[in-house]
Design a protein around this motif. Sequence first.
Motif, PDB file in Angstrom:
ATOM      1  N   GLU A 140       0.833  -1.209   0.000  1.00 39.19           N
ATOM      2  CA  GLU A 140       0.000   0.000   0.000  1.00 39.19           C
ATOM      3  C   GLU A 140       0.865   1.256   0.000  1.00 39.19           C
ATOM      4  OE1 GLU A 140      -3.823  -1.575   2.395  1.00 39.19           O
ATOM      5  OE2 GLU A 140      -2.746   0.101   3.295  1.00 39.19           O
ATOM      6  N   ARG A 141       1.810   1.287   0.934  1.00 37.91           N
ATOM      7  CA  ARG A 141       2.628   2.497   1.093  1.00 37.91           C
ATOM      8  C   ARG A 141       3.565   2.733  -0.086  1.00 37.91           C
ATOM      9  NH1 ARG A 141       4.492   3.773   7.149  1.00 37.91           N
ATOM     10  NH2 ARG A 141       2.716   2.979   8.313  1.00 37.91           N
ATOM     11  N   SER A 142       3.942   1.656  -0.790  1.00 36.61           N
ATOM     12  CA  SER A 142       4.867   1.818  -1.929  1.00 36.61           C
ATOM     13  C   SER A 142       4.107   2.003  -3.239  1.00 36.61           C
ATOM     14  CB  SER A 142       5.797   0.598  -2.040  1.00 36.61           C
ATOM     15  OG  SER A 142       5.054  -0.547  -2.424  1.00 36.61           O
ATOM     16  N   ASP A 143       2.823   2.188  -3.139  1.00 30.87           N
ATOM     17  CA  ASP A 143       1.995   2.344  -4.352  1.00 30.87           C
ATOM     18  C   ASP A 143       2.097   1.143  -5.260  1.00 30.87           C
ATOM     19  OD1 ASP A 143       0.357   4.463  -4.563  1.00 30.87           O
ATOM     20  OD2 ASP A 143       1.935   5.884  -5.155  1.00 30.87           O
ATOM     21  N   GLY A 144       2.197  -0.034  -4.655  1.00 29.32           N
ATOM     22  CA  GLY A 144       2.231  -1.269  -5.442  1.00 29.32           C
ATOM     23  C   GLY A 144       3.594  -1.662  -5.983  1.00 29.32           C
ATOM     24  N   ALA A 145       4.651  -0.888  -5.677  1.00 25.14           N
ATOM     25  CA  ALA A 145       5.990  -1.252  -6.186  1.00 25.14           C
ATOM     26  C   ALA A 145       6.471  -2.551  -5.540  1.00 25.14           C
ATOM     27  CB  ALA A 145       6.996  -0.137  -5.898  1.00 25.14           C
ATOM     28  N   PHE A 146       6.157  -2.722  -4.274  1.00 25.38           N
ATOM     29  CA  PHE A 146       6.470  -3.978  -3.577  1.00 25.38           C
ATOM     30  C   PHE A 146       5.217  -4.841  -3.613  1.00 25.38           C
ATOM     31  CE2 PHE A 146       6.297  -6.829  -0.067  1.00 25.38           C
ATOM     32  CZ  PHE A 146       7.575  -7.316   0.049  1.00 25.38           C
ATOM     33  N   ASP A 147       5.343  -6.062  -4.108  1.00 23.48           N
ATOM     34  CA  ASP A 147       4.158  -6.917  -4.172  1.00 23.48           C
ATOM     35  C   ASP A 147       4.538  -8.377  -3.931  1.00 23.48           C
ATOM     36  OD1 ASP A 147       1.769  -8.164  -4.630  1.00 23.48           O
ATOM     37  OD2 ASP A 147       1.230  -6.879  -6.321  1.00 23.48           O
ATOM     38  N   ALA A 148       4.128  -8.904  -2.770  1.00 21.19           N
ATOM     39  CA  ALA A 148       4.481 -10.283  -2.395  1.00 21.19           C
ATOM     40  C   ALA A 148       3.639 -11.314  -3.148  1.00 21.19           C
ATOM     41  CB  ALA A 148       4.307 -10.463  -0.888  1.00 21.19           C
ATOM     42  N   THR A 149       2.714 -10.855  -4.003  1.00 19.83           N
ATOM     43  CA  THR A 149       1.873 -11.818  -4.744  1.00 19.83           C
ATOM     44  C   THR A 149       2.361 -12.000  -6.186  1.00 19.83           C
ATOM     45  OG1 THR A 149       0.281 -10.196  -5.610  1.00 19.83           O
ATOM     46  CG2 THR A 149      -0.126 -11.034  -3.385  1.00 19.83           C
ATOM     47  N   LEU A 150       3.614 -11.633  -6.445  1.00 19.57           N
ATOM     48  CA  LEU A 150       4.148 -11.715  -7.821  1.00 19.57           C
ATOM     49  C   LEU A 150       4.622 -13.119  -8.202  1.00 19.57           C
ATOM     50  CD1 LEU A 150       6.479  -8.614  -8.400  1.00 19.57           C
ATOM     51  CD2 LEU A 150       4.301  -9.135  -9.505  1.00 19.57           C
ATOM     52  N   GLY A 151       4.296 -14.118  -7.366  1.00 23.08           N
ATOM     53  CA  GLY A 151       4.867 -15.461  -7.549  1.00 23.08           C
ATOM     54  C   GLY A 151       4.734 -16.028  -8.956  1.00 23.08           C
ATOM     55  N   ALA A 152       3.573 -15.842  -9.584  1.00 19.13           N
ATOM     56  CA  ALA A 152       3.399 -16.425 -10.927  1.00 19.13           C
ATOM     57  C   ALA A 152       4.394 -15.798 -11.914  1.00 19.13           C
ATOM     58  CB  ALA A 152       1.962 -16.203 -11.404  1.00 19.13           C
ATOM     59  N   VAL A 153       4.705 -14.525 -11.706  1.00 19.41           N
ATOM     60  CA  VAL A 153       5.632 -13.838 -12.619  1.00 19.41           C
ATOM     61  C   VAL A 153       7.083 -14.238 -12.309  1.00 19.41           C
ATOM     62  CG1 VAL A 153       6.413 -11.603 -13.486  1.00 19.41           C
ATOM     63  CG2 VAL A 153       4.030 -11.907 -12.835  1.00 19.41           C
ATOM     64  N   THR A 154       7.429 -14.298 -11.019  1.00 18.22           N
ATOM     65  CA  THR A 154       8.828 -14.648 -10.693  1.00 18.22           C
ATOM     66  C   THR A 154       9.135 -16.094 -11.132  1.00 18.22           C
ATOM     67  OG1 THR A 154       8.282 -15.291  -8.413  1.00 18.22           O
ATOM     68  CG2 THR A 154       9.003 -13.029  -8.756  1.00 18.22           C
ATOM     69  N   ARG A 155       8.129 -16.969 -11.086  1.00 20.97           N
ATOM     70  CA  ARG A 155       8.355 -18.347 -11.560  1.00 20.97           C
ATOM     71  C   ARG A 155       8.567 -18.375 -13.065  1.00 20.97           C
ATOM     72  NH1 ARG A 155       6.237 -18.154  -7.391  1.00 20.97           N
ATOM     73  NH2 ARG A 155       5.388 -19.491  -5.792  1.00 20.97           N
ATOM     74  N   LEU A 156       7.872 -17.521 -13.761  1.00 19.09           N
ATOM     75  CA  LEU A 156       8.024 -17.432 -15.218  1.00 19.09           C
ATOM     76  C   LEU A 156       9.468 -17.054 -15.577  1.00 19.09           C
ATOM     77  CD1 LEU A 156       5.851 -17.834 -17.330  1.00 19.09           C
ATOM     78  CD2 LEU A 156       5.345 -15.396 -17.238  1.00 19.09           C
ATOM     79  N   TRP A 157      10.021 -16.141 -14.811  1.00 20.32           N
ATOM     80  CA  TRP A 157      11.412 -15.745 -15.040  1.00 20.32           C
ATOM     81  C   TRP A 157      12.385 -16.793 -14.504  1.00 20.32           C
ATOM     82  CZ3 TRP A 157      13.133 -11.846 -18.018  1.00 20.32           C
ATOM     83  CH2 TRP A 157      12.226 -10.827 -18.359  1.00 20.32           C
ATOM     84  N   ASN A 158      11.888 -17.678 -13.634  1.00 15.32           N
ATOM     85  CA  ASN A 158      12.720 -18.744 -13.064  1.00 15.32           C
ATOM     86  C   ASN A 158      13.948 -18.181 -12.342  1.00 15.32           C
ATOM     87  OD1 ASN A 158      13.122 -21.366 -12.492  1.00 15.32           O
ATOM     88  ND2 ASN A 158      13.839 -21.972 -14.529  1.00 15.32           N
ATOM     89  N   ILE A 159      13.710 -17.114 -11.572  1.00 14.92           N
ATOM     90  CA  ILE A 159      14.819 -16.383 -10.941  1.00 14.92           C
ATOM     91  C   ILE A 159      15.703 -17.280 -10.075  1.00 14.92           C
ATOM     92  CG2 ILE A 159      15.325 -14.599  -9.205  1.00 14.92           C
ATOM     93  CD1 ILE A 159      12.882 -13.062 -10.271  1.00 14.92           C
ATOM     94  N   ASP A 160      15.091 -18.187  -9.346  1.00 17.51           N
ATOM     95  CA  ASP A 160      15.880 -19.023  -8.431  1.00 17.51           C
ATOM     96  C   ASP A 160      16.986 -19.781  -9.157  1.00 17.51           C
ATOM     97  OD1 ASP A 160      14.148 -18.100  -6.607  1.00 17.51           O
ATOM     98  OD2 ASP A 160      13.577 -20.068  -5.803  1.00 17.51           O
ATOM     99  N   SER A 161      16.703 -20.185 -10.395  1.00 18.07           N
ATOM    100  CA  SER A 161      17.697 -20.995 -11.106  1.00 18.07           C
ATOM    101  C   SER A 161      18.892 -20.161 -11.566  1.00 18.07           C
ATOM    102  CB  SER A 161      17.061 -21.667 -12.320  1.00 18.07           C
ATOM    103  OG  SER A 161      16.849 -20.691 -13.328  1.00 18.07           O
TER     104      SER A 161
END
Length: 407
Positions: A140-161
């Motif tokens: 809320e305070r970051s105007d949506g810049a921080f979003d802990a629900t981005l999981g579907a997108v971060t998996r698409l990028w496969n960041i962990d790998s």
Amino acid sequence: MKLFFRTVISCIIMTAILCCGCAGTGAGRAAQPEDGPGAEDGSEQQLSLTGQGAAGPWQSMDTAMGTVVQQTIYAEDQEAAEDFSRQASDLLSRLEREEISWRLDTSEVYRANASAGSGEGFDLSEDLSVLLEACKELWERSDGAFDATLGAVTRLWNIDSWAVEEDTNDFVPPSEEELKQALSTCGSQRMRLVREELTESGSAAESDLAAIASAPLREENGQAGGCRLYLPEGMRLDLGAVGKGFAMEKLFGLLEDSSDVTAAVISLGGSILTYGSKPDGEPWRVGIVNPFDTSGSIGTLTLAGQWCVSTSGDYERYVEADGVRYHHILDPKTGMPAASDVRGVTILMKDGLLSDGLSTACYILGPEKGMELAGQYGAEALFVMADGRIEMSEGMEPYFTENQNRK
Ligand code: AMP
Ligand code: MG
């Protein structure tokens, strides 16, 4: 892999050793404790364990939560230091395995994600309730810049790998269509948290260590029960931006319960905590990695007592494909790596969870909005800009000394 030793070895060298083998990726760290034996000369000579002063420091190095963990411990004796170090490692593994990993089916986040779309909701532990409430407030305070629900997108990028695969030549970024579909599942406004009475499972503690780890994150947040979480169909949580901060809060709890440990510096990738005072009364010195030359620092924070220092930067984790560099901090509006004239942000404050979350949010927001947001939380912020300039909040200035020889 775990090493435990009392030695004259530079923390910079230690990290470099562990990070080799990450060819083609930007797996690294954003800050390093400059304290510790031999931090100045960087030699690798090993000291004998016998005949040393009792208080330490003792150093250990380990990997947990997908990052390098370095502990510098001042304790009664080696046994006490080793005992603490082991407990800290166990705690970190347990937090990952049982609470925050989205990959492991043993974790609460995994089960919460699996409940998405059921309409019945999911009973959260007090830990995860406090964590997700803090995430939603930051969204809320970051105007949506921080979003802990981005999981579907971060998996698409496969960041962990990116951090573990040596060969990323075949990396193909997600298509616009894929990103659009994944983004349609995101948005913290659609994550519902409803406070409830504490459930049986939320209060159960099987051992002392488990009791410490399951204690409320902060006393003032010790509400009577956990939340019921409602996630819409397809939504996936990703707590990568606050996981290390969450762990720092838990480590403070363990430190406070370990009376034989008088002081410590613990580094978890881009996040560092300092605790207590060194026997000689000298302050802690924490180096901030230079984004333009990650083997060096842009400057040092001089700190007394208990602090959290978290850094986020585009050089920490990235992948290159067809000459384009993609980093791991995503803009929730586009699902793409955030376009920013910032290379790295360091947050200094007393709260680990928020320092970690804020550094990620501030990278996306940039110095003007980022410093305003940090100020709302009473945090200090330092930005390293793409043109090499340093911008920082006024309150950061007394702690920071710029490295005049930086590249
Ligand atoms: P950090 O290194 O603490 O800045 O966190 C970066 C990690 O947080 C990434 O690897 C993702 O898992 C996740 N992440 C990326 N972008 C965001 C964002 N805009 N908001 C929240 N989490 C994010
Ligand atoms: Mg973070």
